[in-house]
Write a protein that holds these residues in place. Sequence first.
Motif, PDB file in Angstrom:
ATOM      1  N   ILE A 101       0.840  -1.198   0.000  1.00  0.00           N
ATOM      2  CA  ILE A 101       0.000   0.000   0.000  1.00  0.00           C
ATOM      3  C   ILE A 101       0.879   1.253   0.000  1.00  0.00           C
ATOM      4  O   ILE A 101       0.626   2.210  -0.752  1.00  0.00           O
ATOM      5  CB  ILE A 101      -0.953   0.007   1.211  1.00  0.00           C
ATOM      6  CG1 ILE A 101      -1.994  -1.105   1.066  1.00  0.00           C
ATOM      7  CG2 ILE A 101      -1.644   1.365   1.347  1.00  0.00           C
ATOM      8  CD1 ILE A 101      -2.879  -1.281   2.287  1.00  0.00           C
ATOM      9  N   ASN A 102       1.929   1.240   0.787  1.00  0.00           N
ATOM     10  CA  ASN A 102       2.831   2.401   0.825  1.00  0.00           C
ATOM     11  C   ASN A 102       3.582   2.573  -0.491  1.00  0.00           C
ATOM     12  O   ASN A 102       3.837   3.708  -0.927  1.00  0.00           O
ATOM     13  CB  ASN A 102       3.804   2.268   1.997  1.00  0.00           C
ATOM     14  CG  ASN A 102       3.148   2.593   3.329  1.00  0.00           C
ATOM     15  OD1 ASN A 102       2.247   3.433   3.399  1.00  0.00           O
ATOM     16  ND2 ASN A 102       3.584   1.924   4.378  1.00  0.00           N
ATOM     17  N   GLN A 103       3.938   1.470  -1.125  1.00  0.00           N
ATOM     18  CA  GLN A 103       4.577   1.544  -2.445  1.00  0.00           C
ATOM     19  C   GLN A 103       3.631   2.206  -3.445  1.00  0.00           C
ATOM     20  O   GLN A 103       4.046   3.052  -4.259  1.00  0.00           O
ATOM     21  CB  GLN A 103       4.959   0.148  -2.921  1.00  0.00           C
ATOM     22  CG  GLN A 103       5.613   0.122  -4.299  1.00  0.00           C
ATOM     23  CD  GLN A 103       5.777  -1.291  -4.849  1.00  0.00           C
ATOM     24  OE1 GLN A 103       5.366  -2.266  -4.217  1.00  0.00           O
ATOM     25  NE2 GLN A 103       6.354  -1.409  -6.028  1.00  0.00           N
ATOM     26  N   LEU A 104       2.369   1.826  -3.394  1.00  0.00           N
ATOM     27  CA  LEU A 104       1.363   2.428  -4.266  1.00  0.00           C
ATOM     28  C   LEU A 104       1.253   3.923  -4.019  1.00  0.00           C
ATOM     29  O   LEU A 104       1.223   4.725  -4.963  1.00  0.00           O
ATOM     30  CB  LEU A 104       0.013   1.733  -4.021  1.00  0.00           C
ATOM     31  CG  LEU A 104      -1.219   2.353  -4.665  1.00  0.00           C
ATOM     32  CD1 LEU A 104      -1.120   2.334  -6.181  1.00  0.00           C
ATOM     33  CD2 LEU A 104      -2.482   1.626  -4.183  1.00  0.00           C
ATOM     34  N   VAL A 105       1.231   4.321  -2.763  1.00  0.00           N
ATOM     35  CA  VAL A 105       1.070   5.744  -2.441  1.00  0.00           C
ATOM     36  C   VAL A 105       2.310   6.537  -2.820  1.00  0.00           C
ATOM     37  O   VAL A 105       2.207   7.681  -3.294  1.00  0.00           O
ATOM     38  CB  VAL A 105       0.745   5.916  -0.940  1.00  0.00           C
ATOM     39  CG1 VAL A 105       0.615   7.389  -0.585  1.00  0.00           C
ATOM     40  CG2 VAL A 105      -0.542   5.194  -0.603  1.00  0.00           C
TER      41      VAL A 105
END
Length: 492
Positions: free
Chosen positions: A466-470
């Motif tokens: 999720i953090n990679q996506l953000v």
Amino acid sequence: MTAKTIMIQGATSDAGKSTLATGLCRLLARRGVRVAPFKPQNMALNSAVTADGGEIGRSQAVQALACGVEPHTDMNPVLLKPNGSTGSQIVIQGRAIGNMEAKSYHDFKPKAMQAVLESHRRLAEQYQCVVAEGAGSPAEINLRDGDIANMGFAEAVDCPVILVADIERGGVFAHLVGTLELLSASEQDRVAGLVINRFRGDVKLLQSGIDWLQQRTGKPVLGVLPYLHGLHIEAEDSLRLDLPSRAKADGRSLRVAVPAMPCISNHTDFDPLRLHPQVELLLVKAGEPVPPADLIILPGSKSVMADLAWLRHYGWEEAIRRHLRYGGKLLGICGGLQMLGEKLHDPDGLEGEAGSCDGLGWLPMETTLAAQKRLARRRGRLALDGTAVAGYEIHMGVTRGPALQRPALTFDDGVADGALSDDGQIMASYLHGLFDHPEACRAILRWAGLAEPEALDYPALREAHINQLVDMLEKHLDLEPLKDCLPPQALG
């Protein structure tokens, strides 16, 4: 103060709505916005149990996690769980109210819309921003009348819309322009921006198309989002049979076979196995031979008897018998547990025609389907070695029989769950999420035959993705054109 609402709609199904909504939820939360996810109407067999003891689509539960809040039934007030080609179980604000054919549900939509608007109002009173997600495409002409999932909702609450399209499908400009052309004038006006998703290569090569698109539509392109290799965000519903496992078929990994049954549910149970470096996960389609495996898992099902007939038709019963004869392990989860018993009874026709059928017969127990659905988050310990386990129950069956005297696990409140065969080859449980937590996953993989299983921290991995996506959205998504649609701190 009422929250600002922004809605993400797709030019097609699987355009990236859920992924973009998840990323936007985390991006806003990262910038200090009190944000909640929302999906007016969801059609999915992947669901989750909420803090208030109800049931919502799995994607909204993941989006709530991205927001840093507990999932709540108001985040997905209408959930349709298909149980055939034309009908679905209808879940309103977390509770199943019965089954409906498509025509009956169409007539029910005004009442469903009341629940949608009621749930949205409650969220809007608690948060600064609501990130809403559409379903399918707003340009599906046959579904426009009485729509509550896309523009019907957006018009009702007067919120702006981001329209996203997947360039990997081809025809991305036609998707976006064609969708806009099929909207009414007021619906076109509320589209605040366009997003092109899953782009590979040098974005400069796309610039002439972007310039044309903005001139043709009068809408800003908010971003061209690059394809993120290996990104894992839990699926809304579709079972991706083409996704490879992380493990190599090298003889040193554990091979796990799962039948891709027509009504398979909560297949996110197997995401940790797909991502595990020592597991080769095989999702076996209709007509494919059942491969040799160390472990066969019978998954959850929305129509247990129909899926059991499917298994028999494609030779799984004999294949499992051979598998057990050669020492393989067998695990049944939820509907899979019910299939492993001697009899299945559906006296009220909850999942199809009323009646009974023979189960696979490998565990001495019987299941009777009942209208009251069991919804609960659970913690307990595995009978294998006492390892702690956590997950959730979503089922309508009541199972009884001698097999339950040797349970697969015991919950913290002392209630036993499932069964473990006398020879230790067969395990069955109603608990979804058995593989989500590292130590429980290790214990089950060790039981299945993997000598030294690594601990895969699936929750930490999900958080990292999720953090990679953000991080990607921070670079490639321009929120400036939406400054009037979002709280001030959303612009960073």
